[in-house]
Design a protein around this motif. Structure first.
Motif, PDB file in Angstrom:
ATOM      1  N   ILE A  14       0.663  -1.473  -0.287  1.00  0.00           N
ATOM      2  CA  ILE A  14      -0.104  -0.014   0.043  1.00  0.00           C
ATOM      3  C   ILE A  14       0.997   1.596   0.379  1.00  0.00           C
ATOM      4  N   GLU A  15       1.806   0.997   0.846  1.00  0.00           N
ATOM      5  CA  GLU A  15       3.322   2.392   0.667  1.00  0.00           C
ATOM      6  C   GLU A  15       3.630   2.748  -0.476  1.00  0.00           C
ATOM      7  N   ALA A  18       1.012   4.145  -2.522  1.00  0.00           N
ATOM      8  CA  ALA A  18       0.247   5.679  -2.302  1.00  0.00           C
ATOM      9  C   ALA A  18       1.613   6.463  -2.553  1.00  0.00           C
ATOM     10  N   ALA A 116      -4.425   3.140   3.707  1.00  0.00           N
ATOM     11  CA  ALA A 116      -4.180   3.668   3.245  1.00  0.00           C
ATOM     12  C   ALA A 116      -4.445   4.812   3.307  1.00  0.00           C
ATOM     13  N   ALA A 199      -8.095   5.552  -0.816  1.00  0.00           N
ATOM     14  CA  ALA A 199      -8.233   4.651  -0.188  1.00  0.00           C
ATOM     15  C   ALA A 199      -8.969   3.507  -0.286  1.00  0.00           C
ATOM     16  N   LEU A 202      -7.007   2.508  -3.379  1.00  0.00           N
ATOM     17  CA  LEU A 202      -5.859   1.370  -2.903  1.00  0.00           C
ATOM     18  C   LEU A 202      -6.435   0.040  -2.535  1.00  0.00           C
TER      19      LEU A 202
END
Length: 567
Positions: A14-15, A18, A116, A199, A202
């Motif tokens: 997720i990082e 993002a 997220a 959010a 993702l």
């Protein structure tokens, strides 16, 4: 995957997603968005659409209205004006809420979403006000020249994309003559696709909606970061760019003190003061102190709607006035109005270089009396604070709701007064006090209301907020508040008991309720007002704090309505 969490690998994924999102959002690329849409359409077994780009939602709405209801001019089937557009085949793919696999546990979705959300918040500009203002300014422009330029550019882009050169001029003229119709506008605004919530998208991609492709290669990651509101028609997609400027306050709400909080490339913009939509002139250059303080509500509404559109300021003239005053600054307003202090100037014990003075503000500012303490001189020159209208000494007024907090007297149970003491209370919406002081919920009420302790210090006033935008102050501390509520509860029960033809069983139940309240009064050693005169004095004392404890809806920027009798 555990059913109550996501793994460390998931968090790292997720990082990375993002970061890719933020990189694309920082430099939107129309070609990237078009490539993503082409891939999505092909995956759904459809030919990629003709994508027509517009600089703002206002231009996009002009084009959507023209395409929906002037389609025959563009050699396309127009939409019926009385029915909403049917769901587009792409809708289920482009809406993140529909992307989660059906068997995904809700707690896993929540964990992925939370992870997220902390990395890429939803675009704050993509809310109600931007689209509403786009429609209003299209139909009732405050700047006709700008609206005509946007309309002309939008129809030119649409006809250039869909028609041969020899037919474009005639088509633009025909499209410009389509009648304005309220029902048709509902169709256009109801069929808009709003920018994706990062959010949700993702989290959906992480939890399996990506199929066999690498996550970072999903077409939605090309589309969503660089796309504003859009409309999907049969074979045509109308796309708009994100804004070129977005300004927010410390709470993350749309806000700007010297210009539009949201601005698009073609000049369409929306002015907001801490999330409250404002007429542009009240922000830049700003209204004068006299205009803010002494204009009638009708004049405030007329002036605001001249810039925002008819019907846009129905009941919030007070909020427009308040926000305009905050933008000007309370101390500056006092100075420019030439108000004389009702007490002071008095030496400020916190700063020998400054003084404190109390002023009564003109009643139209809040629709009821209000008082302000202003600091002059020193490093905090101009700092001001709304205080109770019965404050008569500047130093004490400046320290209102501050100071060392004494041990709070808090009863275990006051259910007899329809107050349920709870921990972790959540009101129906996020709220805050106008002065920014602490607001601590401590009890709830059966119909969705919330009781708050306000500020810090040895005495904390009690504020009640109902679930429908009303509030009232109940006392200067919890004991005073309970005494007022006890008196009102007993009066209500006794009125019910005096009702003609009351059923004996109902009478017995009311009598038992009265006894319960009287027992609570004795147990807590309360002294409720016992005469109408004493009761009115208590209500007036509470009302004196009402402007200083004005309650604001955080996300909307509107003030709650003060009501002496809300319950």
């Amino acid at each position: 995957m555990p059913s109550d969490r996501i793994t460390d690998d998931d968090r790292r994924t997720i990082e990375a997603l993002a970061e890719a999102w933020k990189e694309r959002a920082s430099a939107p690329d129309r070609a990237d968005v078009e490539e993503g849409f082409a891939r999505l359409y092909r995956e759904q077994g459809m030919e990629p659409p003709k994508i027509v780009w517009f600089d703002s939602p206002m231009a996009g709405m002009v084009a959507a209205y023209a395409l929906a209801f002037g389609g025959e001019v563009l050699e396309r089937t127009p939409l019926p004006s009385s029915e909403p557009a049917p769901p587009h085949p792409l809708a289920g793919v482009a809406r993140a809420a529909r992307l989660f696999p059906g068997d995904t546990p809700q707690e896993v979705i929540a964990a992925a979403y939370t992870a997220a959300e902390g990395l890429v918040p939803a675009p704050v500009w993509a809310g109600y006000w931007v689209m509403k203002q786009a429609e209003v300014q299209t139909r009732h422009p405050s700047d006709p020249d700008h609206a005509e330029r946007v309309r002309g550019t939008a129809l030119t882009a649409l006809t250039d994309a869909l028609l041969p050169a020899d037919r474009r001029g005639e088509a633009r003229s025909a499209l410009a003559r389509i009648p304005d119709d309220e029902q048709r506008w509902w169709t256009v605004t109801g069929s808009v696709r709003h920018p994706a919530d990062p959010a949700s998208l993702l989290a959906a991609l992480l939890l399996g909606a990506h199929g066999d492709r690498p996550l970072e290669d999903h077409p939605l990651l090309r589309i969503a970061p660089g796309l504003g509101p859009w409309w999907a028609f049969d074979g045509v997609l109308l796309a708009t760019d994100p804004p070129v400027e977005v300004h927010t306050d410390a709470r993350g709400r749309l806000h700007r003190a010297d210009g539009p909080a949201v601005r698009f490339a073609d000049g369409f913009s929306v002015h907001l003061w801490h999330a409250h939509r404002m007429p542009p002139g009240a922000i830049a250059p700003g209204w004068t102190a006299g205009e803010i303080a002494f204009a009638s509500d009708e004049e405030v509404r007329r002036r605001a709607e001249a810039e925002l559109g008819p019907g846009t300021v129905r009941h919030d003239e007070g909020d427009v006035r308040r926000c305009a005053a905050e933008r000007l600054g309370w101390a500056r307003l006092v100075r420019e109005l030439g108000l004389e202090p009702v007490a002071g100037p008095t030496a400020d014990p916190e700063d020998p270089a400054s003084t404190l003075a109390l002023y009564d503000l003109p009643e139209p500012l809040f629709g009821r009396p209000s008082r302000l303490v202003v600091r002059s001189g020193g490093p905090r020159d101009g700092v001001s604070l709304l205080v109770p209208t019965d404050a008569d000494e500047p130093v004490a007024a400046a320290a209102w709701l501050t100071g060392p907090r004494e041990e709070e007297w808090m009863p275990d149970d006051v259910f007899a007064l329809d107050m349920e003491m709870e921990d972790d209370i959540e009101h129906v919406e996020e709220v805050h006090l106008i002065g920014g002081q602490e607001l601590e919920p401590f009890a709830s009420e059966g119909a969705g209301g919330t009781y708050y302790l306000c500020g810090e210090g040895p005495r904390r006033p009690v504020l009640f907020a109902d679930s429908e935008g009303g509030c009232r102050v109940l006392g200067r501390d919890l004991k005073e508040a309970l005494e007022l509520l006890a008196a009102e509860t007993l009066d209500s029960y006794r009125d019910d008991l005096d009702t003609d033809g009351l059923d004996p069983d109902d009478a017995a139940e009311i009598a038992a309720d009265i006894e319960t309240v009287e027992e609570l009064i004795g147990e807590l050693k309360l002294t409720p007002p016992s005469t109408p005169e004493e009761y009115e004095a208590r209500v007036s004392s509470a009302r004196a704090m009402s402007t200083a404890l004005t309650l604001i809806m955080t996300e909307e920027g509107n003030a709650y309505e003060y009501r002496d009798d809300t319950d």
